[in-house]
Scaffold this motif. Structure first.
Motif, PDB file in Angstrom:
ATOM      1  N   LEU A   1       7.012  -8.975  -9.710  1.00  0.00           N
ATOM      2  CA  LEU A   1       7.518  -7.620  -9.891  1.00  0.00           C
ATOM      3  C   LEU A   1       8.587  -7.312  -8.839  1.00  0.00           C
ATOM      4  N   PHE A   2       8.274  -7.614  -7.580  1.00  0.00           N
ATOM      5  CA  PHE A   2       9.222  -7.362  -6.501  1.00  0.00           C
ATOM      6  C   PHE A   2      10.489  -8.204  -6.669  1.00  0.00           C
ATOM      7  N   ALA A   3      10.326  -9.476  -7.018  1.00  0.00           N
ATOM      8  CA  ALA A   3      11.491 -10.349  -7.229  1.00  0.00           C
ATOM      9  C   ALA A   3      12.370  -9.809  -8.354  1.00  0.00           C
ATOM     10  N   ALA A   4      11.759  -9.344  -9.432  1.00  0.00           N
ATOM     11  CA  ALA A   4      12.533  -8.796 -10.547  1.00  0.00           C
ATOM     12  C   ALA A   4      13.339  -7.582 -10.096  1.00  0.00           C
ATOM     13  N   MET A   5      12.736  -6.727  -9.269  1.00  0.00           N
ATOM     14  CA  MET A   5      13.460  -5.556  -8.760  1.00  0.00           C
ATOM     15  C   MET A   5      14.660  -5.969  -7.919  1.00  0.00           C
ATOM     16  N   VAL A   6      14.464  -6.947  -7.064  1.00  0.00           N
ATOM     17  CA  VAL A   6      15.553  -7.419  -6.203  1.00  0.00           C
ATOM     18  C   VAL A   6      16.673  -8.024  -7.049  1.00  0.00           C
ATOM     19  N   ILE A   7      16.316  -8.821  -8.037  1.00  0.00           N
ATOM     20  CA  ILE A   7      17.325  -9.434  -8.907  1.00  0.00           C
ATOM     21  C   ILE A   7      18.090  -8.358  -9.670  1.00  0.00           C
ATOM     22  N   GLU A   8      17.383  -7.361 -10.189  1.00  0.00           N
ATOM     23  CA  GLU A   8      18.068  -6.264 -10.875  1.00  0.00           C
ATOM     24  C   GLU A   8      19.061  -5.589  -9.935  1.00  0.00           C
ATOM     25  N   PHE A   9      18.625  -5.327  -8.713  1.00  0.00           N
ATOM     26  CA  PHE A   9      19.487  -4.678  -7.727  1.00  0.00           C
ATOM     27  C   PHE A   9      20.751  -5.507  -7.492  1.00  0.00           C
ATOM     28  N   ILE A  10      20.599  -6.809  -7.348  1.00  0.00           N
ATOM     29  CA  ILE A  10      21.742  -7.692  -7.101  1.00  0.00           C
ATOM     30  C   ILE A  10      22.674  -7.732  -8.314  1.00  0.00           C
ATOM     31  N   LEU A  11      22.097  -7.813  -9.517  1.00  0.00           N
ATOM     32  CA  LEU A  11      22.918  -7.893 -10.727  1.00  0.00           C
ATOM     33  C   LEU A  11      23.704  -6.610 -10.985  1.00  0.00           C
ATOM     34  N   LEU A  12      23.267  -5.511 -10.412  1.00  0.00           N
ATOM     35  CA  LEU A  12      23.974  -4.236 -10.605  1.00  0.00           C
ATOM     36  C   LEU A  12      25.059  -4.014  -9.559  1.00  0.00           C
ATOM     37  N   LYS A  13      25.324  -5.016  -8.752  1.00  0.00           N
ATOM     38  CA  LYS A  13      26.272  -4.869  -7.654  1.00  0.00           C
ATOM     39  C   LYS A  13      27.716  -4.732  -8.131  1.00  0.00           C
TER      40      LYS A  13
ATOM     41  N   GLU B   1      30.825  -5.094 -11.486  1.00  0.00           N
ATOM     42  CA  GLU B   1      31.105  -4.674 -12.855  1.00  0.00           C
ATOM     43  C   GLU B   1      30.162  -5.402 -13.818  1.00  0.00           C
ATOM     44  N   MET B   2      29.736  -4.696 -14.849  1.00  0.00           N
ATOM     45  CA  MET B   2      28.777  -5.275 -15.784  1.00  0.00           C
ATOM     46  C   MET B   2      29.459  -6.272 -16.713  1.00  0.00           C
ATOM     47  N   THR B   3      28.946  -7.496 -16.707  1.00  0.00           N
ATOM     48  CA  THR B   3      29.437  -8.535 -17.614  1.00  0.00           C
ATOM     49  C   THR B   3      28.389  -8.773 -18.696  1.00  0.00           C
ATOM     50  N   LEU B   4      28.776  -9.469 -19.740  1.00  0.00           N
ATOM     51  CA  LEU B   4      27.832  -9.806 -20.798  1.00  0.00           C
ATOM     52  C   LEU B   4      26.688 -10.647 -20.241  1.00  0.00           C
ATOM     53  N   ALA B   5      27.015 -11.618 -19.415  1.00  0.00           N
ATOM     54  CA  ALA B   5      25.979 -12.498 -18.842  1.00  0.00           C
ATOM     55  C   ALA B   5      24.996 -11.693 -17.987  1.00  0.00           C
ATOM     56  N   ASN B   6      25.518 -10.790 -17.169  1.00  0.00           N
ATOM     57  CA  ASN B   6      24.627  -9.980 -16.322  1.00  0.00           C
ATOM     58  C   ASN B   6      23.788  -9.014 -17.145  1.00  0.00           C
ATOM     59  N   ALA B   7      24.364  -8.464 -18.205  1.00  0.00           N
ATOM     60  CA  ALA B   7      23.600  -7.567 -19.069  1.00  0.00           C
ATOM     61  C   ALA B   7      22.450  -8.328 -19.724  1.00  0.00           C
TER      62      ALA B   7
ATOM     63  N   ARG C   1      26.024   3.083  -9.898  1.00  0.00           N
ATOM     64  CA  ARG C   1      25.607   3.651  -8.611  1.00  0.00           C
ATOM     65  C   ARG C   1      24.235   4.322  -8.742  1.00  0.00           C
ATOM     66  N   THR C   2      24.038   5.075  -9.821  1.00  0.00           N
ATOM     67  CA  THR C   2      22.753   5.745 -10.047  1.00  0.00           C
ATOM     68  C   THR C   2      21.634   4.720 -10.231  1.00  0.00           C
ATOM     69  N   LEU C   3      21.903   3.683 -11.006  1.00  0.00           N
ATOM     70  CA  LEU C   3      20.899   2.631 -11.209  1.00  0.00           C
ATOM     71  C   LEU C   3      20.524   1.972  -9.884  1.00  0.00           C
ATOM     72  N   ARG C   4      21.522   1.690  -9.069  1.00  0.00           N
ATOM     73  CA  ARG C   4      21.249   1.076  -7.763  1.00  0.00           C
ATOM     74  C   ARG C   4      20.457   2.027  -6.859  1.00  0.00           C
ATOM     75  N   THR C   5      20.763   3.305  -6.912  1.00  0.00           N
ATOM     76  CA  THR C   5      20.025   4.290  -6.114  1.00  0.00           C
ATOM     77  C   THR C   5      18.557   4.326  -6.539  1.00  0.00           C
ATOM     78  N   VAL C   6      18.324   4.338  -7.845  1.00  0.00           N
ATOM     79  CA  VAL C   6      16.943   4.334  -8.347  1.00  0.00           C
ATOM     80  C   VAL C   6      16.229   3.077  -7.859  1.00  0.00           C
ATOM     81  N   LEU C   7      16.893   1.932  -7.946  1.00  0.00           N
ATOM     82  CA  LEU C   7      16.270   0.690  -7.480  1.00  0.00           C
ATOM     83  C   LEU C   7      16.037   0.714  -5.974  1.00  0.00           C
ATOM     84  N   HIS C   8      16.929   1.362  -5.217  1.00  0.00           N
ATOM     85  CA  HIS C   8      16.686   1.537  -3.772  1.00  0.00           C
ATOM     86  C   HIS C   8      15.368   2.266  -3.543  1.00  0.00           C
TER      87      HIS C   8
END
Length: 150
Positions: A16-28, A30-36, A119-126
């Protein structure tokens, strides 16, 4: 059995924690198809892990550890449960946003996500990650019997 359930509980919590960290990193960036695509998969892993943590945790409290009476008299345990619920509620927003990207991803396109949304998504993940840090502190306190009420 107690050891097996403790192991499952901890592995699911780490996932669960690893998934949160990965999500945070992937949102760093611009959104690409691969990251989505990755975010959709990782968020599913997050949800499955949370479900396992919850179910196995309940089973541990009820059948494999110190018993319901012990845990209901532990302030850190109650704080842990409260934080788990709060993190779960916070995670609804990112999950709904990620799911809204499915049509674009299925068409092979990167979803249109503005900088403010990222930015909002990253804040929520923070906030979610901070909640997990406090939850871990509560787990350590609970394991050592700190904060027991009579």
């Amino acid at each position: 059995m107690s050891v097996l359930f403790a192991f499952l509980h901890h592995i699911a919590a780490f996932m669960l924690f690893a998934a949160m960290v990965i999500e945070f990193i992937l949102l760093k960036d611009e959104m690409t198809l691969a990251n989505a695509r990755r975010l959709l998969r990782i968020d599913a892993i997050f949800g499955i892990s949370a479900g396992i943590v919850l179910v196995v945790g309940i089973l541990r409290v009820m059948f494999f550890e110190k018993g319901v009476d012990y845990y209901t008299h532990s302030v850190p345990f109650m704080a842990k449960i409260t934080l788990f619920v709060a993190i779960g509620l916070l995670s609804i927003y990112p999950t709904v946003r990620f799911m809204s990207w499915r049509p674009a991803v299925k068409q092979g396109k990167a979803p249109a996500v503005d900088a403010g949304t990222l930015r909002t998504l990253r804040t929520v993940l923070h906030f979610e990650l901070a909640g997990v840090a406090v939850l871990i502190l509560m787990a350590a306190m609970m394991a050592r019997g700190v904060g027991m009420i009579e």
